[in-house]
Motif scaffolding. Sequence first.
Motif, PDB file in Angstrom:
ATOM      1  N   ALA A 233       0.951  -0.928  -0.207  1.00 30.01           N
ATOM      2  CA  ALA A 233       0.277   0.471  -0.154  1.00 30.01           C
ATOM      3  C   ALA A 233       1.108   1.009   0.241  1.00 30.01           C
ATOM      4  N   GLN A 236       2.073   3.302  -3.348  1.00 27.63           N
ATOM      5  CA  GLN A 236       0.666   4.017  -3.812  1.00 27.63           C
ATOM      6  C   GLN A 236       0.511   5.142  -3.081  1.00 27.63           C
ATOM      7  N   VAL A 246      -6.492   4.939  -1.778  1.00 29.50           N
ATOM      8  CA  VAL A 246      -6.294   3.577  -1.677  1.00 29.50           C
ATOM      9  C   VAL A 246      -7.157   3.145  -0.745  1.00 29.50           C
TER      10      VAL A 246
END
Length: 322
Positions: A233, A236, A246
Amino acid sequence: MSAGVAAAGTAQAAQDTRPQHSAPAAGAAAVPKHAVTGYWQNFNNGATVQKLKDVDDAYDIIAVAFADATGKPGEIAFNLDPAVGYGSADDFKADIKAKQAAGKSVVLSVGGEKGAVSVSDSASAGNFAASVNKLMDDYGFNGVDIDLENGLNSTYMTQALKAVHAAHSDVVVTMAPQTIDMQSPQNEYFKTALGIKDFLTAVNMQYYNSGSMIGCDGNVYSQGTVDFLTGLACIQLENGLDASQVGIGVPASASAAGGGYVAPSVVNDALDCLTKGSGCGSFKPSKTYPGLRGAMTWSTNWDASNGNAFASQVGGHVHSLP
């Protein structure tokens, strides 16, 4: 995702500087700051068969899986599978309206493991946008989910999605790329997300069916761990997407994917790690992202087969985030 193993997600930011959109159309939902996305299966693959009205109330965004390709390049259609049990398209549309009246967004997902939609030139981009806009008008969908797993051209998909946004300024756009597609901002999927950042709701990457991958710190993490969720994660979050764009996409049960299932508690640990800095594994982000959008699962049907554990445990946790 796949027709038996898929994913997706969606939303709009709360504390960023993106332009404000016009008010949603009647019946449309404003996506909450922290949202739970679930894919609804328009087919029977052994999971619990549901109508839209059966989908657990914890799901803020329901991605209808999937649209169908037509014989015209880029064009999509939607065909209700008789196996789902609707007597007519009007009954399905009524369930969409009912979900929207309850504050939910219903989007149409394009792709899946077997999806064959290709947007690779201006003509197909125009066909894609025109067909998405028509389906939004005909069915009342709030938007579209991009779950293409067999290649994507950022130039023309961006062009297509901008055309959809031009016709529906309140469109909800979610994406469910595979992990490999979001390893670098130079990848076509990542470039598409950045290309529509002004109105992108959420990228709910599929943190499964991928084996081990490289995290934002350069270390390799194995799927099925909290570090896999947080370390990927972070790529991003640190490469151009707003935290509100996200989300973490995971299978609803071990039966829903070939690999990468994690217990709801692991998803919640990852959410806490990213938003609060607690619950982390060996990887701890250098900062927190309190605006993180939330989580997604494939699918609401597999979740129902698993006692709605994702909806109740992860859903409740997402909605409790500050």
